[in-house]
Structure formats: structure tokens, C-alpha cells
Design a protein around this motif. Structure first.
Motif, PDB file in Angstrom:
ATOM      1  N   ILE A   1      92.128  15.512  11.347  1.00  0.00           N
ATOM      2  CA  ILE A   1      92.988  16.448  10.625  1.00  0.00           C
ATOM      3  C   ILE A   1      92.465  16.512   9.196  1.00  0.00           C
ATOM      4  O   ILE A   1      92.422  15.499   8.497  1.00  0.00           O
ATOM      5  CB  ILE A   1      94.460  15.985  10.580  1.00  0.00           C
ATOM      6  CG1 ILE A   1      95.018  15.796  11.989  1.00  0.00           C
ATOM      7  CG2 ILE A   1      95.303  16.992   9.806  1.00  0.00           C
ATOM      8  CD1 ILE A   1      96.400  15.163  11.997  1.00  0.00           C
ATOM      9  N   ARG A   2      92.066  17.683   8.772  1.00  0.00           N
ATOM     10  CA  ARG A   2      91.653  17.887   7.379  1.00  0.00           C
ATOM     11  C   ARG A   2      92.811  18.570   6.679  1.00  0.00           C
ATOM     12  O   ARG A   2      93.274  19.612   7.113  1.00  0.00           O
ATOM     13  CB  ARG A   2      90.399  18.769   7.295  1.00  0.00           C
ATOM     14  CG  ARG A   2      89.239  18.270   8.130  1.00  0.00           C
ATOM     15  CD  ARG A   2      88.406  17.258   7.355  1.00  0.00           C
ATOM     16  NE  ARG A   2      87.385  16.677   8.177  1.00  0.00           N
ATOM     17  CZ  ARG A   2      86.122  17.082   8.244  1.00  0.00           C
ATOM     18  NH1 ARG A   2      85.714  18.101   7.523  1.00  0.00           N
ATOM     19  NH2 ARG A   2      85.263  16.473   9.024  1.00  0.00           N
ATOM     20  N   GLN A   3      93.276  17.979   5.589  1.00  0.00           N
ATOM     21  CA  GLN A   3      94.443  18.487   4.896  1.00  0.00           C
ATOM     22  C   GLN A   3      94.042  19.129   3.567  1.00  0.00           C
ATOM     23  O   GLN A   3      93.214  18.581   2.845  1.00  0.00           O
ATOM     24  CB  GLN A   3      95.416  17.341   4.637  1.00  0.00           C
ATOM     25  CG  GLN A   3      95.854  16.667   5.918  1.00  0.00           C
ATOM     26  CD  GLN A   3      96.740  15.477   5.644  1.00  0.00           C
ATOM     27  OE1 GLN A   3      97.944  15.640   5.548  1.00  0.00           O
ATOM     28  NE2 GLN A   3      96.157  14.302   5.517  1.00  0.00           N
ATOM     29  N   PHE A   4      94.652  20.278   3.289  1.00  0.00           N
ATOM     30  CA  PHE A   4      94.392  21.000   2.038  1.00  0.00           C
ATOM     31  C   PHE A   4      95.706  21.491   1.467  1.00  0.00           C
ATOM     32  O   PHE A   4      96.638  21.804   2.200  1.00  0.00           O
ATOM     33  CB  PHE A   4      93.483  22.211   2.300  1.00  0.00           C
ATOM     34  CG  PHE A   4      92.113  21.847   2.796  1.00  0.00           C
ATOM     35  CD1 PHE A   4      91.080  21.611   1.905  1.00  0.00           C
ATOM     36  CD2 PHE A   4      91.863  21.734   4.157  1.00  0.00           C
ATOM     37  CE1 PHE A   4      89.817  21.267   2.364  1.00  0.00           C
ATOM     38  CE2 PHE A   4      90.602  21.393   4.625  1.00  0.00           C
ATOM     39  CZ  PHE A   4      89.574  21.161   3.731  1.00  0.00           C
ATOM     40  N   ASP A   5      95.737  21.586   0.136  1.00  0.00           N
ATOM     41  CA  ASP A   5      96.906  22.166  -0.515  1.00  0.00           C
ATOM     42  C   ASP A   5      96.536  23.372  -1.375  1.00  0.00           C
ATOM     43  O   ASP A   5      97.372  23.913  -2.076  1.00  0.00           O
ATOM     44  CB  ASP A   5      97.686  21.127  -1.324  1.00  0.00           C
ATOM     45  CG  ASP A   5      96.856  20.462  -2.404  1.00  0.00           C
ATOM     46  OD1 ASP A   5      95.672  20.834  -2.579  1.00  0.00           O
ATOM     47  OD2 ASP A   5      97.384  19.561  -3.081  1.00  0.00           O
ATOM     48  N   LYS A   6      95.271  23.801  -1.281  1.00  0.00           N
ATOM     49  CA  LYS A   6      94.806  24.986  -2.020  1.00  0.00           C
ATOM     50  C   LYS A   6      94.004  25.881  -1.066  1.00  0.00           C
ATOM     51  O   LYS A   6      93.030  25.417  -0.454  1.00  0.00           O
ATOM     52  CB  LYS A   6      93.931  24.585  -3.185  1.00  0.00           C
ATOM     53  CG  LYS A   6      94.680  23.830  -4.266  1.00  0.00           C
ATOM     54  CD  LYS A   6      93.762  23.466  -5.419  1.00  0.00           C
ATOM     55  CE  LYS A   6      94.488  22.730  -6.502  1.00  0.00           C
ATOM     56  NZ  LYS A   6      95.043  21.450  -6.118  1.00  0.00           N
ATOM     57  N   PRO A   7      94.381  27.155  -0.949  1.00  0.00           N
ATOM     58  CA  PRO A   7      93.674  28.060  -0.033  1.00  0.00           C
ATOM     59  C   PRO A   7      92.178  28.182  -0.313  1.00  0.00           C
ATOM     60  O   PRO A   7      91.374  28.210   0.618  1.00  0.00           O
ATOM     61  CB  PRO A   7      94.374  29.404  -0.237  1.00  0.00           C
ATOM     62  CG  PRO A   7      95.716  29.057  -0.755  1.00  0.00           C
ATOM     63  CD  PRO A   7      95.528  27.807  -1.570  1.00  0.00           C
ATOM     64  N   SER A   8      91.790  28.227  -1.581  1.00  0.00           N
ATOM     65  CA  SER A   8      90.365  28.413  -1.902  1.00  0.00           C
ATOM     66  C   SER A   8      89.516  27.243  -1.426  1.00  0.00           C
ATOM     67  O   SER A   8      88.452  27.435  -0.820  1.00  0.00           O
ATOM     68  CB  SER A   8      90.174  28.643  -3.404  1.00  0.00           C
ATOM     69  OG  SER A   8      90.697  27.554  -4.124  1.00  0.00           O
ATOM     70  N   SER A   9      89.951  26.017  -1.662  1.00  0.00           N
ATOM     71  CA  SER A   9      89.165  24.860  -1.211  1.00  0.00           C
ATOM     72  C   SER A   9      89.173  24.758   0.311  1.00  0.00           C
ATOM     73  O   SER A   9      88.184  24.351   0.924  1.00  0.00           O
ATOM     74  CB  SER A   9      89.667  23.568  -1.852  1.00  0.00           C
ATOM     75  OG  SER A   9      91.013  23.335  -1.537  1.00  0.00           O
ATOM     76  N   CYS A  10      90.261  25.159   0.933  1.00  0.00           N
ATOM     77  CA  CYS A  10      90.350  25.157   2.388  1.00  0.00           C
ATOM     78  C   CYS A  10      89.342  26.146   2.977  1.00  0.00           C
ATOM     79  O   CYS A  10      88.565  25.798   3.881  1.00  0.00           O
ATOM     80  CB  CYS A  10      91.770  25.536   2.799  1.00  0.00           C
ATOM     81  SG  CYS A  10      92.016  25.625   4.563  1.00  0.00           S
ATOM     82  N   LEU A  11      89.345  27.360   2.470  1.00  0.00           N
ATOM     83  CA  LEU A  11      88.425  28.398   2.957  1.00  0.00           C
ATOM     84  C   LEU A  11      86.975  27.991   2.733  1.00  0.00           C
ATOM     85  O   LEU A  11      86.134  28.124   3.630  1.00  0.00           O
ATOM     86  CB  LEU A  11      88.731  29.734   2.270  1.00  0.00           C
ATOM     87  CG  LEU A  11      87.955  30.944   2.747  1.00  0.00           C
ATOM     88  CD1 LEU A  11      88.180  31.207   4.223  1.00  0.00           C
ATOM     89  CD2 LEU A  11      88.356  32.168   1.923  1.00  0.00           C
TER      90      LEU A  11
END
Length: 175
Positions: free
Chosen positions: A36-46
Motif C-alpha cells: 500500500i503506497r499512501q499519499f496525501d498530495k495529488p501531485s506527488s501521487c500522480l
């Protein structure tokens, strides 16, 4: 596709910020033996999906806070994103117009309750494993993994029991 090429991406404002947020659900996902890779910012996730995870099959999960059609269209346009799930705890009504986005979400993947989210992901994984088992030397391993996933669901309805019987019969028919 191997089992190792599957990755969950969870984009949520609360991840990493609030202790205990969705921990029960994340623990169930960890039982699936998938990262599971967790992100809280759309830009870093994309960026991560496009750059470092481009050879992985992505199951993308987000919450109401990041349900923006333009952003989700970008996610859906990536060929390595297999499914998109919206963990819709607030019960919002979403209407999307992009056909690729609609295909990857579908009505069954806008989900209010954690058990429903988990069950839908299991069903989608079983579809992948069953499809791959028709084309793979690892067929028996994939089907056994699918049965193992079904066994993580506490309350199996009749449909899930039928799926389990079908998978077990396919395993027994393989040499």
C-alpha cells in the motif's frame, strides 16, 4: 502479470496526519500481501504512478476530498491504473462524464462502507487472477491466491460462496 506487480495507491488527506484513520481497513489490505503506497498530495501521487510505478498494476483508492473529475481523468488515463475506488464515507452523489474514468470506476466502486470497499477489491482481484490463470503457467498459484483472498472476508454471501466453489473446481482441474 505477476502477483508482485500489483500495488494499492491510497490518496487521502488524513493519511499520515491522523493516527488510527482507516487503520482497520488498511490492516485488512496488508493481509492481501500487496503493498500500500499512501499519499496525501495529488501531485506527488500522480508523479509516483507515472514515474516509479509505471510497470505496476495500480488499484487506486481515494476519498471524497480528492474527487475532482479532472484529476481522476488523469489517473484513469494511465494504462497501469486498473481500477479506481472512491471511499465515499459522506455518501456524496458523483456524476462523471469521461468514459475511461467511468469504465475504471463503475458504480460498484463508489463505496461508503469499508467492508464493501474490501469486498469489491477482492472481487476485482479475483477477476484479474482468473483472467491471468487462463493465460499463465502460474494458473494454480493465481487461483489459490484468489481463494485465499475470499477467505479473508468474514461474512460470505451466496455469490461469494459460489465463486469460491468455482475457483476450487478450477484448481482441481489443473495439473
Amino acid at each position: 502479470m505477476s502477483l508482485l506487480s500489483l500495488v494499492f495507491i491510497w490518496l487521502d488527506k488524513c493519511i499520515g496526519n491522523l493516527p488510527g484513520e482507516n487503520e482497520k481497513l488498511k490492516e485488512k489490505f496488508r493481509k492481501l500481501l500487496l503493498p500500500i503506497r499512501q499519499f496525501d498530495k495529488p501531485s506527488s501521487c500522480l508523479d509516483s504512478i507515472e514515474l516509479s510505478l509505471k510497470n505496476k498494476c495500480i488499484f487506486f483508492i481515494t476519498s471524497n476530498s480528492f474527487v475532482d473529475e479532472e484529476f481522476l481523468k488523469k489517473i484513469a488515463s494511465l494504462s497501469n491504473v486498473y481500477r479506481i475506488y472512491i471511499y465515499n464515507q459522506e455518501g456524496n452523489d458523483y456524476q462523471f462524464t469521461d468514459t475511461n474514468l467511468i469504465k475504471k470506476i463503475g458504480l460498484e466502486r463508489i463505496i461508503q462502507f469499508d467492508e464493501q470497499l474490501y469486498k469489491q477489491i477482492i472481487l476485482d482481484l479475483i477477476k484479474i487472477y482468473s483472467k491471468e490463470s487462463n493465460q499463465s503457467r502460474q494458473a494454480k498459484e493465481l487461483l489459490k491466491s484468489a481463494v485465499k483472498l475470499l477467505n479473508t472476508i468474514d461474512d460470505k454471501d451466496e455469490d461469494l460462496q459460489d465463486i469460491e466453489k468455482y475457483l476450487i473446481s478450477r484448481i482441481h482441474n489443473l495439473k
